[in-house]
Scaffold this active site. Structure first.
Site, PDB file in Angstrom:
ATOM      1  N   SER A  45       0.865  -1.189   0.000  1.00  0.00           N
ATOM      2  CA  SER A  45       0.000   0.000   0.000  1.00  0.00           C
ATOM      3  C   SER A  45       0.895   1.231   0.000  1.00  0.00           C
ATOM      4  O   SER A  45       0.739   2.121   0.828  1.00  0.00           O
ATOM      5  CB  SER A  45      -0.929  -0.005   1.219  1.00  0.00           C
ATOM      6  OG  SER A  45      -0.164  -0.088   2.411  1.00  0.00           O
ATOM      7  N   VAL A  46       1.841   1.258  -0.907  1.00  0.00           N
ATOM      8  CA  VAL A  46       2.795   2.359  -0.946  1.00  0.00           C
ATOM      9  C   VAL A  46       2.090   3.689  -1.192  1.00  0.00           C
ATOM     10  O   VAL A  46       2.386   4.681  -0.546  1.00  0.00           O
ATOM     11  CB  VAL A  46       3.878   2.119  -2.019  1.00  0.00           C
ATOM     12  CG1 VAL A  46       4.797   3.321  -2.156  1.00  0.00           C
ATOM     13  CG2 VAL A  46       4.683   0.867  -1.679  1.00  0.00           C
ATOM     14  N   ASN A  55      -0.650   4.834 -15.672  1.00  0.00           N
ATOM     15  CA  ASN A  55      -1.076   4.037 -14.527  1.00  0.00           C
ATOM     16  C   ASN A  55      -2.528   4.362 -14.209  1.00  0.00           C
ATOM     17  O   ASN A  55      -2.821   5.311 -13.477  1.00  0.00           O
ATOM     18  CB  ASN A  55      -0.180   4.340 -13.331  1.00  0.00           C
ATOM     19  CG  ASN A  55      -0.574   3.527 -12.115  1.00  0.00           C
ATOM     20  OD1 ASN A  55      -1.606   2.857 -12.106  1.00  0.00           O
ATOM     21  ND2 ASN A  55       0.224   3.602 -11.075  1.00  0.00           N
ATOM     22  N   CYS A  73      -3.661   1.817 -10.141  1.00  0.00           N
ATOM     23  CA  CYS A  73      -3.159   1.705  -8.767  1.00  0.00           C
ATOM     24  C   CYS A  73      -4.333   1.625  -7.794  1.00  0.00           C
ATOM     25  O   CYS A  73      -5.206   2.492  -7.807  1.00  0.00           O
ATOM     26  CB  CYS A  73      -2.309   2.933  -8.428  1.00  0.00           C
ATOM     27  SG  CYS A  73      -1.671   2.891  -6.742  1.00  0.00           S
ATOM     28  N   ASN A  92      -1.901  -4.987 -13.294  1.00  0.00           N
ATOM     29  CA  ASN A  92      -1.431  -4.315 -12.081  1.00  0.00           C
ATOM     30  C   ASN A  92      -1.882  -5.196 -10.912  1.00  0.00           C
ATOM     31  O   ASN A  92      -2.363  -6.307 -11.114  1.00  0.00           O
ATOM     32  CB  ASN A  92      -2.004  -2.893 -12.024  1.00  0.00           C
ATOM     33  CG  ASN A  92      -1.171  -1.961 -11.156  1.00  0.00           C
ATOM     34  OD1 ASN A  92      -0.618  -2.378 -10.135  1.00  0.00           O
ATOM     35  ND2 ASN A  92      -1.088  -0.705 -11.545  1.00  0.00           N
ATOM     36  N   THR A  93      -1.759  -4.681  -9.700  1.00  0.00           N
ATOM     37  CA  THR A  93      -2.033  -5.519  -8.532  1.00  0.00           C
ATOM     38  C   THR A  93      -3.525  -5.755  -8.320  1.00  0.00           C
ATOM     39  O   THR A  93      -4.358  -4.958  -8.736  1.00  0.00           O
ATOM     40  CB  THR A  93      -1.458  -4.878  -7.261  1.00  0.00           C
ATOM     41  OG1 THR A  93      -1.936  -3.529  -7.149  1.00  0.00           O
ATOM     42  CG2 THR A  93       0.069  -4.859  -7.302  1.00  0.00           C
ATOM     43  N   GLY A 110       3.547 -11.933 -11.241  1.00  0.00           N
ATOM     44  CA  GLY A 110       4.139 -13.093 -10.600  1.00  0.00           C
ATOM     45  C   GLY A 110       5.210 -13.819 -11.386  1.00  0.00           C
ATOM     46  O   GLY A 110       5.499 -14.986 -11.125  1.00  0.00           O
ATOM     47  N   GLY A 148       8.297  -7.536 -11.467  1.00  0.00           N
ATOM     48  CA  GLY A 148       8.230  -6.605 -10.339  1.00  0.00           C
ATOM     49  C   GLY A 148       8.578  -7.264  -9.018  1.00  0.00           C
ATOM     50  O   GLY A 148       9.670  -7.095  -8.485  1.00  0.00           O
TER      51      GLY A 148
END
Lengths: 305, 266
Positions: free
Chosen positions: A71-72, A127, A130, A192-193, A245, A266
């Protein structure tokens, strides 16, 4: 037999298809000592906003089984500081440089691209995915109309290739991919995540201070592969950059077989700072062992059962 | 960074010499390290170590370098069992190998005029300051170490070093040494002696106490602990606020000037 590892995406030539993913490699400068940057395909820089962004309070990271939650919150010095302090050194690095662009509004994305455009950045990656920011980010990526509008607006102000980075936190990944294409995107990168959570059973609190975060690492590879395959199968006519991954060359090969023209690495870097070049080397070795003479020949070769 | 370290750094695969329990829940692991490690090492730096045999535990664990012995070519870590990863470290046997990124971080810098230094360890924090006396044989150190109780105490062997003036122990429950906080014990000693600097590692409460009036005027350097990702500066998860800005404790730290840490000083 020597494998031809080069790939071309939107007119930009990459010595190999393995790129360091945004958010795990800083601006690349900290990795000159850990990694041979002349052996990696490219770097997608840490996402930049017009003004400096502080990011979220800590803890910002939680390990989960075969994955990492972060959670940057897009901490970055802002594009002005980047230009003043880092840009010259970064663009001199011996690899393709992709500027990852973030913002709360379309105007903010445009401001970053405008500021960077006269500098020798090779490509942009928008992006819109996010999950750790209140506005912009995933808020745009989950809305195909907003993806198309933003892509169009950015394409108007630059001649450089624009990649749109997609969020998996949607029910249909092809919709935002198509929207990016319709907006003029030169490529899409995904995934992305995935939004996730970790809980400490004894304190009864989320491990991340922010509560939720983005899941990455081997845990998401099956979802990432499926989405890359779905987008590639939609035949949108633009290249797909796959990620999610990838820890080994064989993982990278799977993404290319699924339809990716290149991959990004990543989370693997969090464990092995030399992961990007290692994976590039392993990918070439895999191709050699399979009698494949050019890595680009792997793209989209999935056979139906 | 020196020119030498611009060459490709990589993880070191180190043979384990020993891995023994040293106190309650606390272990001391010794590994062999190459010459290059000792050329770079600054006390206060850490090692970022893969959990052996557990690829599903992706992240390395940061362990303090407790001692670095160039002559023997050996490095020791002291760690506490905190979760799955550190639990698995306890199973490592002599002859096994660990994959370690080290040394990382900035370490404690010895500045001009720092000849007599007090080292404060709070619990496992002792692990972060333990390497200083053995590394800087020309400097003088006085150690103040605080623990929950006598079962948790480690580091007393440092008293044998010729340049260690004394090792004072404090325990919360009074089962060893002085009963009470290590910072109170150190503050009382200020009547006798004033150090040129204090290097400390321990829980937040210790840092707050060091930021108090009793220690004012003494240069204080603290070694902090934040949940860590890459350990090499790329992921920005281990941040710590210094002078209003989030900086990376793996690269810009883990040692900071207490006077610049907003949370304890503000």
């Amino acid at each position: 037999m020597s494998v031809d590892t080069s790939v071309t995406i939107a007119g930009i030539e990459f010595r190999n298809p393995v790129i360091a993913a945004s958010g795990t490699f800083g601006f690349g400068l900290d990795y000159e000592s850990w990694e041979d940057l002349s052996q990696i395909g490219g770097i997608s820089l840490k996402g930049m906003t017009p003004a400096p962004k502080e990011g979220n309070p800590t803890p910002r990271i939680a390990e989960v089984t075969s994955g990492v939650l972060n959670s940057v919150g897009l901490q970055n010095p802002g594009v002005v500081e980047f230009l003043r302090k880092d840009c010259e050194k970064v663009t001199a690095l011996p690899t393709v440089i992709i500027a990852n662009v973030a913002g709360a509004t379309a105007e903010e994305y445009i401001a970053v691209v405008e500021a960077l455009d006269d500098h020798p950045i090779d490509m942009y990656e928008l992006n819109v995915s996010c999950p750790n920011v209140a506005e912009g980010g995933m808020g745009i990526g989950t809305n195909p109309g907003a993806v198309r509008q933003l892509t169009e607006a950015v394409k108007k102000i630059t001649d450089k290739p624009v990649i749109v980075k997609l969020t998996p936190n949607v029910t249909d990944i092809v919709a935002p991919a198509r929207a990016a294409k319709d907006g003029g995107a030169d490529a899409v990168s995904l995934i992305n995540t995935m939004m996730g959570m970790a809980i400490d059973a004894r304190s009864r609190r989320p491990v991340l201070k922010a509560g939720t975060g983005g899941l990455s690492g081997p845990a998401i590879k099956p979802v990432a592969l499926r989405m890359v395959w779905q987008v590639a199968s939609a035949d949108l006519g633009i290249p797909v950059i796959g990620m999610g991954g990838i820890m080994t060359g064989e993982d990278a090969a799977e993404f290319m077989i699924a339809g990716a023209s290149a991959v990004m690495v990543g989370t693997a870097t969090l464990r092995d700072p030399g992961a990007t070049s290692r994976i590039a080397r392993e990918l070439a070795e895999f191709a050699e062992s399979e009698g494949v003479s050019a890595l680009r020949d792997l793209t989209g070769t999935l056979k139906a059962n | 960074m020196s020119e030498k370290s611009k060459a490709a750094r990589r993880a070191l695969v180190c043979e384990v010499v020993s891995n023994e329990k040293t106190a309650q829940g606390t272990y001391h692991m010794v590994v062999k390290a190459p010459e290059a490690f000792f050329d770079e090492f600054v006390p206060g730096q850490f090692a970022h170590i893969e959990v052996p045999g557990a690829p599903q535990l992706l992240l390395r664990r940061p362990l303090c370098v407790y001692s670095a012995d160039r002559e023997r070519g050996e490095v020791a870590f002291v760690y506490a069992v905190r979760g799955q990863g550190t639990q698995m470290f306890t199973h490592v046997r002599p002859g096994d190998h660990v994959d370690s990124l080290m040394p990382l971080g900035n370490g404690f810098q010895i500045e001009n005029g720092m000849k007599r230094i007090w080292l404060l360890g709070g619990g496992l924090g002792t692990a972060a300051v333990g390497s200083l006396p053995g590394w800087y044989k020309d400097l003088r150190f006085r150690l103040f170490l605080g623990f929950r109780g006598s079962g948790y105490v480690f580091g007393e062997e440092l008293a044998a070093d010729a340049n260690v003036l004394s090792v004072e122990i404090a325990t919360d429950d009074g089962t060893k040494g002085t009963k009470g906080l290590v910072t109170d014990m150190a503050a009382a000693y200020l009547d006798t002696e004033r150090p040129d600097a204090i290097f400390a590692c321990g829980p937040e409460g210790m840092f707050r106490a060091l930021a108090g009036d009793a220690f004012s005027g003494i240069p204080i350097r603290i070694c902090v602990e934040e949940r860590m990702g890459c350990g090499t500066g790329g992921c920005e998860t281990c941040v710590f606020k210094v002078r209003g800005k989030y900086v990376r404790s793996c690269t810009d730290g883990p040692v900071f000037d207490l006077g610049e840490v907003d949370e304890y000083v503000g």
